[in-house]
Design a protein around this motif. Structure first.
Motif, short mmCIF file in Angstrom:
data_model
loop_
_atom_site.label_atom_id
_atom_site.label_comp_id
_atom_site.label_asym_id
_atom_site.label_seq_id
_atom_site.Cartn_x
_atom_site.Cartn_y
_atom_site.Cartn_z
N ALA A 44 41.91 13.09 17.13
CA ALA A 44 42.45 14.34 16.00
C ALA A 44 43.57 14.91 16.70
CB ALA A 44 41.45 15.20 16.18
N ARG A 45 44.59 15.52 15.52
CA ARG A 45 45.88 15.86 15.75
C ARG A 45 46.02 17.22 15.53
NH1 ARG A 45 48.76 11.51 17.40
NH2 ARG A 45 48.01 9.56 16.62
N GLY A 47 46.67 20.56 13.46
CA GLY A 47 46.48 20.76 12.27
C GLY A 47 45.41 20.25 11.25
N ASP A 48 44.75 19.34 12.20
CA ASP A 48 43.37 18.57 11.56
C ASP A 48 42.34 19.60 11.37
OD1 ASP A 48 44.71 16.00 11.36
OD2 ASP A 48 43.95 15.25 13.01
N VAL A 49 41.45 19.55 10.51
CA VAL A 49 40.33 20.13 10.49
C VAL A 49 39.11 19.07 11.13
CG1 VAL A 49 38.54 21.34 8.97
CG2 VAL A 49 41.10 21.51 8.73
N VAL A 50 38.38 19.60 12.02
CA VAL A 50 37.44 18.67 12.44
C VAL A 50 35.98 19.22 12.14
CG1 VAL A 50 36.55 17.79 14.64
CG2 VAL A 50 38.97 17.99 14.54
N GLU A 51 35.13 18.01 11.64
CA GLU A 51 33.72 18.49 11.26
C GLU A 51 33.00 17.71 12.40
OE1 GLU A 51 33.02 17.38 7.34
OE2 GLU A 51 34.25 19.10 6.42
N VAL A 52 31.77 18.42 12.76
CA VAL A 52 30.70 17.54 13.54
C VAL A 52 29.37 17.44 12.94
CG1 VAL A 52 29.80 17.46 15.85
CG2 VAL A 52 32.38 18.38 15.72
N ASP A 65 17.67 13.36 22.63
CA ASP A 65 19.15 12.87 22.54
C ASP A 65 19.51 13.23 21.15
OD1 ASP A 65 18.56 11.30 24.78
OD2 ASP A 65 18.20 9.45 23.91
N ILE A 66 20.72 13.71 20.99
CA ILE A 66 21.30 13.94 19.91
C ILE A 66 22.66 13.06 19.66
CG2 ILE A 66 22.63 15.93 18.69
CD1 ILE A 66 19.85 16.62 19.06
N ALA A 67 23.05 12.65 18.63
CA ALA A 67 23.91 11.77 18.17
C ALA A 67 25.03 12.66 17.48
CB ALA A 67 23.75 10.59 17.28
N PHE A 68 26.30 12.93 17.77
CA PHE A 68 27.31 13.62 17.24
C PHE A 68 28.27 12.79 16.56
CE2 PHE A 68 25.64 16.02 20.69
CZ PHE A 68 25.38 17.37 20.17
N THR A 69 28.75 12.91 15.40
CA THR A 69 29.88 12.08 14.94
C THR A 69 30.86 13.16 14.65
OG1 THR A 69 28.26 10.56 13.70
CG2 THR A 69 30.55 10.79 12.93
N ILE A 70 31.91 12.98 15.13
CA ILE A 70 33.09 13.88 15.05
C ILE A 70 34.27 13.26 14.00
CG2 ILE A 70 35.18 15.15 16.21
CD1 ILE A 70 33.25 15.02 18.70
N ARG A 71 34.66 14.17 13.10
CA ARG A 71 35.17 13.71 11.97
C ARG A 71 36.53 14.43 11.64
NH1 ARG A 71 35.05 9.95 8.11
NH2 ARG A 71 35.99 10.22 6.05
N VAL A 72 37.60 14.08 11.28
CA VAL A 72 38.86 14.78 10.67
C VAL A 72 38.42 14.86 9.23
CG1 VAL A 72 41.07 14.86 10.29
CG2 VAL A 72 40.38 14.15 12.65
N GLY A 78 43.59 13.67 7.91
CA GLY A 78 42.19 13.69 7.23
C GLY A 78 41.54 12.40 6.86
N GLY A 79 40.08 12.52 6.73
CA GLY A 79 39.34 11.72 6.09
C GLY A 79 38.95 10.34 7.10
N ARG A 80 38.74 10.81 8.19
CA ARG A 80 38.44 9.35 9.10
C ARG A 80 37.38 10.12 10.31
NH1 ARG A 80 41.64 10.44 13.35
NH2 ARG A 80 43.34 11.46 13.09
N ASP A 81 36.75 9.10 10.81
CA ASP A 81 35.73 9.38 12.16
C ASP A 81 37.10 9.27 13.28
OD1 ASP A 81 33.57 9.49 10.70
OD2 ASP A 81 32.93 7.56 11.32
#
Length: 110
Positions: A44-45, A47-52, A65-72, A78-81
């Motif tokens: 992630a860079r 200025g990116d908006v990160v969603e989890v 156990d919790i699985a997290f996916t972090i995505r820009v 934007g638009g990628r894991d």
């Protein structure tokens, strides 16, 4: 680029939000992190908006156990894991002794 340790902060905040969404904030304060495995796909860079996204993948006697996916999702790249994080937590009492997961947690996250 985002400093590597910040990805765990993102997951911690997502775990709090997951617990709040399911009315489990009182339990969230007694859930301790045991281990996390992070797998990075891309950075992630600035200025990116990160969603989890967070989802429960296992419920044990006192652990989960919790699985997290972090995505820009937006911004410069934007638009990628970015990363996936698999985390194990254990529920403890106030003295730090493992405690059985309550039924309401099982129903909410199972």
């Amino acid at each position: 680029m985002v400093f590597n340790a910040h990805y765990l902060t993102y997951c911690d905040e997502a775990m709090g939000a997951l617990c709040a969404e399911h009315g489990l904030l009182d339990i969230a304060e007694r859930i301790q992190l045991v281990s996390s495995t992070l797998t990075w796909q891309a950075p992630a860079r600035w200025g990116d908006v990160v969603e989890v996204d967070a989802r429960c993948t296992r419920l044990g006697n006192s652990s989960l156990d919790i699985a997290f996916t972090i995505r820009v999702s937006a911004g410069v790249t934007g638009g990628r894991d970015c990363a996936s994080v698999d985390t194990t937590y254990v529920l403890t009492d106030l003295a730090g002794t493992p405690e059985r997961l309550p039924e309401r947690l099982r129903l909410a996250l199972g």
